[in-house]
Design an enzyme around this catalytic site. Sequence first.
Site, PDB file in Angstrom:
ATOM      1  N   CYS A   1       0.851  -1.192   0.000  1.00 16.08           N
ATOM      2  CA  CYS A   1       0.000   0.000   0.000  1.00 16.08           C
ATOM      3  C   CYS A   1       0.886   1.242   0.000  1.00 16.08           C
ATOM      4  CB  CYS A   1      -0.912  -0.009   1.225  1.00 16.08           C
ATOM      5  SG  CYS A   1      -1.851   1.529   1.404  1.00 16.08           S
TER       6      CYS A   1
ATOM      7  N   ASP B   1      -0.263  -5.702   0.813  1.00 12.07           N
ATOM      8  CA  ASP B   1      -1.597  -6.163   0.409  1.00 12.07           C
ATOM      9  C   ASP B   1      -1.464  -7.564  -0.164  1.00 12.07           C
ATOM     10  OD1 ASP B   1      -3.165  -3.900   1.026  1.00 12.07           O
ATOM     11  OD2 ASP B   1      -2.453  -2.867  -0.759  1.00 12.07           O
TER      12      ASP B   1
ATOM     13  N   VAL C   1       0.560 -16.260 -23.203  1.00 10.15           N
ATOM     14  CA  VAL C   1       1.647 -15.792 -22.349  1.00 10.15           C
ATOM     15  C   VAL C   1       2.354 -17.026 -21.772  1.00 10.15           C
ATOM     16  CG1 VAL C   1       0.122 -15.526 -20.346  1.00 10.15           C
ATOM     17  CG2 VAL C   1       2.291 -14.316 -20.400  1.00 10.15           C
TER      18      VAL C   1
ATOM     19  N   LEU D   1       3.956 -19.226 -19.082  1.00  7.40           N
ATOM     20  CA  LEU D   1       3.514 -19.256 -17.690  1.00  7.40           C
ATOM     21  C   LEU D   1       4.601 -18.849 -16.695  1.00  7.40           C
ATOM     22  CD1 LEU D   1       0.765 -19.917 -16.511  1.00  7.40           C
ATOM     23  CD2 LEU D   1       1.624 -22.162 -15.872  1.00  7.40           C
TER      24      LEU D   1
ATOM     25  N   GLN E   1      -4.566  -0.846  -4.678  1.00 12.01           N
ATOM     26  CA  GLN E   1      -5.289  -2.037  -5.111  1.00 12.01           C
ATOM     27  C   GLN E   1      -6.136  -1.757  -6.347  1.00 12.01           C
ATOM     28  OE1 GLN E   1      -7.547  -3.262  -1.681  1.00 12.01           O
ATOM     29  NE2 GLN E   1      -5.765  -4.134  -0.646  1.00 12.01           N
ATOM     30  N   GLU E   2      -6.743  -0.578  -6.393  1.00  9.43           N
ATOM     31  CA  GLU E   2      -7.620  -0.261  -7.518  1.00  9.43           C
ATOM     32  C   GLU E   2      -6.835  -0.086  -8.819  1.00  9.43           C
ATOM     33  OE1 GLU E   2      -7.884   1.105  -4.542  1.00  9.43           O
ATOM     34  OE2 GLU E   2      -9.983   1.377  -3.949  1.00  9.43           O
TER      35      GLU E   2
END
Lengths: 133, 133, 133, 133, 133, 133, 133, 133, 133, 133
Positions: free
Chosen positions: C50, C57, C72, C74, C91-92
């Site tokens: 954060c 987080d 992609v 892995l 987070q957003e």
Amino acid sequence: MNQEKEKDLMRWDMDTYEAIATEVLEAIPFEYPGSDTEVAYVYPEFTSVCPWTGLPDFGELTISYIPREKLVELKSLKYYLNSFRNVGILQEHVVSRVKEDLVQLLNPVSLTVKADFRPRGGIGTQVQADFRS
Amino acid sequence: MNQEKEKDLMRWDMDTYEAIATEVLEAIPFEYPGSDTEVAYVYPEFTSVCPWTGLPDFGELTISYIPREKLVELKSLKYYLNSFRNVGILQEHVVSRVKEDLVQLLNPVSLTVKADFRPRGGIGTQVQADFRS
Amino acid sequence: MNQEKEKDLMRWDMDTYEAIATEVLEAIPFEYPGSDTEVAYVYPEFTSVCPWTGLPDFGELTISYIPREKLVELKSLKYYLNSFRNVGILQEHVVSRVKEDLVQLLNPVSLTVKADFRPRGGIGTQVQADFRS
Amino acid sequence: MNQEKEKDLMRWDMDTYEAIATEVLEAIPFEYPGSDTEVAYVYPEFTSVCPWTGLPDFGELTISYIPREKLVELKSLKYYLNSFRNVGILQEHVVSRVKEDLVQLLNPVSLTVKADFRPRGGIGTQVQADFRS
Amino acid sequence: MNQEKEKDLMRWDMDTYEAIATEVLEAIPFEYPGSDTEVAYVYPEFTSVCPWTGLPDFGELTISYIPREKLVELKSLKYYLNSFRNVGILQEHVVSRVKEDLVQLLNPVSLTVKADFRPRGGIGTQVQADFRS
Amino acid sequence: MNQEKEKDLMRWDMDTYEAIATEVLEAIPFEYPGSDTEVAYVYPEFTSVCPWTGLPDFGELTISYIPREKLVELKSLKYYLNSFRNVGILQEHVVSRVKEDLVQLLNPVSLTVKADFRPRGGIGTQVQADFRS
Amino acid sequence: MNQEKEKDLMRWDMDTYEAIATEVLEAIPFEYPGSDTEVAYVYPEFTSVCPWTGLPDFGELTISYIPREKLVELKSLKYYLNSFRNVGILQEHVVSRVKEDLVQLLNPVSLTVKADFRPRGGIGTQVQADFRS
Amino acid sequence: MNQEKEKDLMRWDMDTYEAIATEVLEAIPFEYPGSDTEVAYVYPEFTSVCPWTGLPDFGELTISYIPREKLVELKSLKYYLNSFRNVGILQEHVVSRVKEDLVQLLNPVSLTVKADFRPRGGIGTQVQADFRS
Amino acid sequence: MNQEKEKDLMRWDMDTYEAIATEVLEAIPFEYPGSDTEVAYVYPEFTSVCPWTGLPDFGELTISYIPREKLVELKSLKYYLNSFRNVGILQEHVVSRVKEDLVQLLNPVSLTVKADFRPRGGIGTQVQADFRS
Amino acid sequence: MNQEKEKDLMRWDMDTYEAIATEVLEAIPFEYPGSDTEVAYVYPEFTSVCPWTGLPDFGELTISYIPREKLVELKSLKYYLNSFRNVGILQEHVVSRVKEDLVQLLNPVSLTVKADFRPRGGIGTQVQADFRS
Ligand SMILES: [Ca+2]
Ligand SMILES: [Ca+2]
Ligand SMILES: [Ca+2]
Ligand SMILES: [Ca+2]
Ligand SMILES: [Ca+2]
Ligand SMILES: [Ca+2]
Ligand SMILES: [Ca+2]
Ligand SMILES: [Ca+2]
Ligand SMILES: [Ca+2]
Ligand SMILES: [Ca+2]
Ligand SMILES: [Ca+2]
Ligand SMILES: [Ca+2]
Ligand SMILES: [Ca+2]
Ligand SMILES: [Ca+2]
Ligand SMILES: [Ca+2]
Ligand SMILES: [Ca+2]
């Protein structure tokens, strides 16, 4: 599917116990010998072959032990367990074999191997073998 | 991804045991000393680093104890556990280290540290260390 | 724990967006281009920091897409996601950044990134970003 | 475990796509052609081999379809799916191959193959391929 | 317990709608305006007071929205939701009040507030209020 | 949200231990004294306030006992537990206080109070206090 | 167990479709004809016999419909479903037969029969047949 | 238990539809008329009596609706639902009766009553009745 | 459905205990005699017939034992358990019969048979029989 | 709903203990007397009435015992348990009453009655009564 055809399909090249890669197992030192510690490994991807039908078995293996001076190295454990992939061995015997190989490697205070196999003929099988020093 | 490139990626700056913030732990008085009480903290967000691969490990840590005269202050416990974030330490050793630091702080009647780590190579690892005074 | 001490603890070395290893991502050819296929990767071990509190987080990231001509690789995806470990990012905003990096790499028909973050202050956060070509 | 040893272990005899036993698949007549019917088979024991690491993959395969005039015979389906056991094939390609073999056999109104693979490197993969006539 | 006594117990100091701390809510800029993004907050610790019985209600609140240019700051959201703690308000009205306060703050593309209240008299109540711009 | 503002919000009127309504508890006669009987009450809606942060705590309380000649009257127990709502009390101390009040009321053969509190700072806390006569 | 012996065991007296007790089904009047109503019956104890192996199949049957003027009487439905017990019938055909018998009886607006059979050879089978008037 | 005795036991005093306490239902004003709101009540303790066997039925009732200007008062709803306790009424008819009583009371935009009854003769019954204005 | 009709339906040809195929059971040698090993078989597809009502019973049977020198052969166990299919036998007696047949076959150190039957008349029945040598 | 009205509703005709149909209970012979056997019945549909509020209680009753020479006949047990339906009896007393009636009937080696009642006022109640001969 007629039985003749089915019998043909079953005849794939099953490995013998010789293919079990006991020699790949490695131990590493346990930094807290003498402490009251328990370790467990849960492996939900175990597979071997039924020696009678040639069909694969699938199960979750759980290995738990109280270490004395050694831990099993995790990647070597994985290669060891993978080596059962094409081996023909009864579900009831898998746990005892794994138990013996790990007791030989680790000299633990105690060790348990449990297996929970997926149903065959509608019947699920669970087996557990214990070692106490 | 070729192995050369992979090796480069692994070389991030792993912290040594020195980074474990034992000194941040604080105790507070237990108001009911002598009573028959048990306390447990469950922390599903524990993470450290595998000392061999440099890859992160994730697990749920559970600390349970019978206090004598002290409780661990919750926020200090959180900062302490967070300090393992970039430390290279084997899963089997995490619980013993946490056990020793908390026994030193709290002088409890008894204390257990359990960890349930997410699978690596398909194998989940559970470790438990016990202290009995 | 007094606030002075808490503030000190928060001052660890958070990485900037520069540390996000976009360059490690690799694409591989999709053998069935033009077919009606969907792919999803579920990563329950995502962690970042954060930017305001310096606290970690934790969340489960799900990336799903309809490939055009590329998948992609892995292992490269794993190193890419691991590179967020010490980055300060809201987070957003995580899902939008991952979305943009993968759209750039794969040129997919469509792509969605979802994240389900563990509670902070008792509140769990879920974010989803969609790309439709 | 050192990397030299690990590389040796990986070199087991992986089968090519040739080992996929498409020819074992058998169809049986559907007694209610033209009716509004859907059929699904769920197989939680699918396993194949990663063509890059030589390590086994495990997943749950779900095949669902709207039959026209044929159903797949269940035992033949099982032998067919078992034949992937030692084949080196990418997770993202398994579903498309199974889809094509069954569409060829059954000439269905529609057919979907889904796979939910267990985590590798902490990342679970889900793939779905659809056929609509 | 006789009814006289029960009535006395019920007479605690319930807060009016005035205690709802709308003014504590803060918005922060959304870095990806115009992108196709959805955000949801899940708060399982919501509590208010029944205006008729004076007894507490408990529920899980879920707020989901498509942001335009603003996100709600998470800690301010928490203090806002906590301010309902001693407010007398019907379960069916909570979601509409929260919806209106957040629409005012965020000017979102759309926003939904759901609440799942624990049983009262054996009956659980679920309420949902939607805003579409 | 800046720290000045946050501190202001925290200063709400927390109740002292005086607000715990021990006097509301009522006992009723147990019709089967001397029989081998155990009773447990599970209350998932317990809430009190953290004395240091002023933020609410939420937990599930379980009270179990072997009665001698008295049972606790259920509605009085509910009003008693509700009276903790705005009291500042540490999670580790709640169970001991409830234990003492009920032992005083019931004179039971034995009594246990357990609490399972929701996570704070990502850490869930469980506390148990036992009385044996 | 040798194959000779196994073949003997399989030769039990399997019933033909004649044993299906369609005639036992009874309808009762629906008191709210024309209303918007849906009814579903869930029967987790369905069993019949595989016509090829002679081994029993087990599954959960779900019958859902929009009634016009009749409901099926529950006890008669039970005896009807029980009459499949020793009938040799393919899993894929059970749902169509039940669908036809009930459509004949009830003249419903619509009706669906779903079956979720337990695994055979590790493969679970789900079948659904729909009627729309 | 012989059938004579069983028949005697069945003859308890079943109530007729007259005992359904429609008149106890009360409506309260909805503070947000015209808003986009949905309300649902879940009642897992519904019980009535089978009119043919005299044996009790048990089920979970879910009532959901979009209110226009009225909400149902929760305690009155509970007494209303409790009044079915000794009424002889078919499971398939309960939902329609409740639907009609509540539509009469509330004049809602729409309303649905669902019931999920526990198995009788091994068969679980689910019924749903919808009202759209 | 009137009682006359119901009685007719009940009169199907129930088998006597004679139909239990004890003779089909086969033992195989246990490779690790004297080791500390436990084996369990879980069979969720057990069915027999109630001797009083003629209606089928369904349950999950679990057989666990410590082998001395023999294991039960899995396919023979399946045919043995299937032979109860049309036998009239009380739920409380099934486990004792299976226990006696297997103790006779295996001469185990100990053996337990548990059964968990699905509800009849709303009541589920669980029975367990133990053998200790 | 005003209190006057509520009091009226509560005054329904509650039965006294006289209505408990102890006399309907029947025993049947246990075919394996002296064997090591345990039997349990699980009844999730128990309901009685609170003697103080007149409101119904709902719970799951579990009766387990080691039989000597008698088993309880299942249908008679059901009618016995159903006879509590309108009886006013405290939750804490139900289990003792059932225990005494069944011990009287069966003369078992031991017997336990457990009840898990649904929440009242948010509090769930569990009670257990044991008999050891
Ligand atoms: Ca070898
Ligand atoms: Ca220990
Ligand atoms: Ca204790
Ligand atoms: Ca970068
Ligand atoms: Ca598609
Ligand atoms: Ca081939
Ligand atoms: Ca205000
Ligand atoms: Ca979208
Ligand atoms: Ca006891
Ligand atoms: Ca017929
Ligand atoms: Ca409808
Ligand atoms: Ca009436
Ligand atoms: Ca809406
Ligand atoms: Ca043992
Ligand atoms: Ca009586
Ligand atoms: Ca026993």
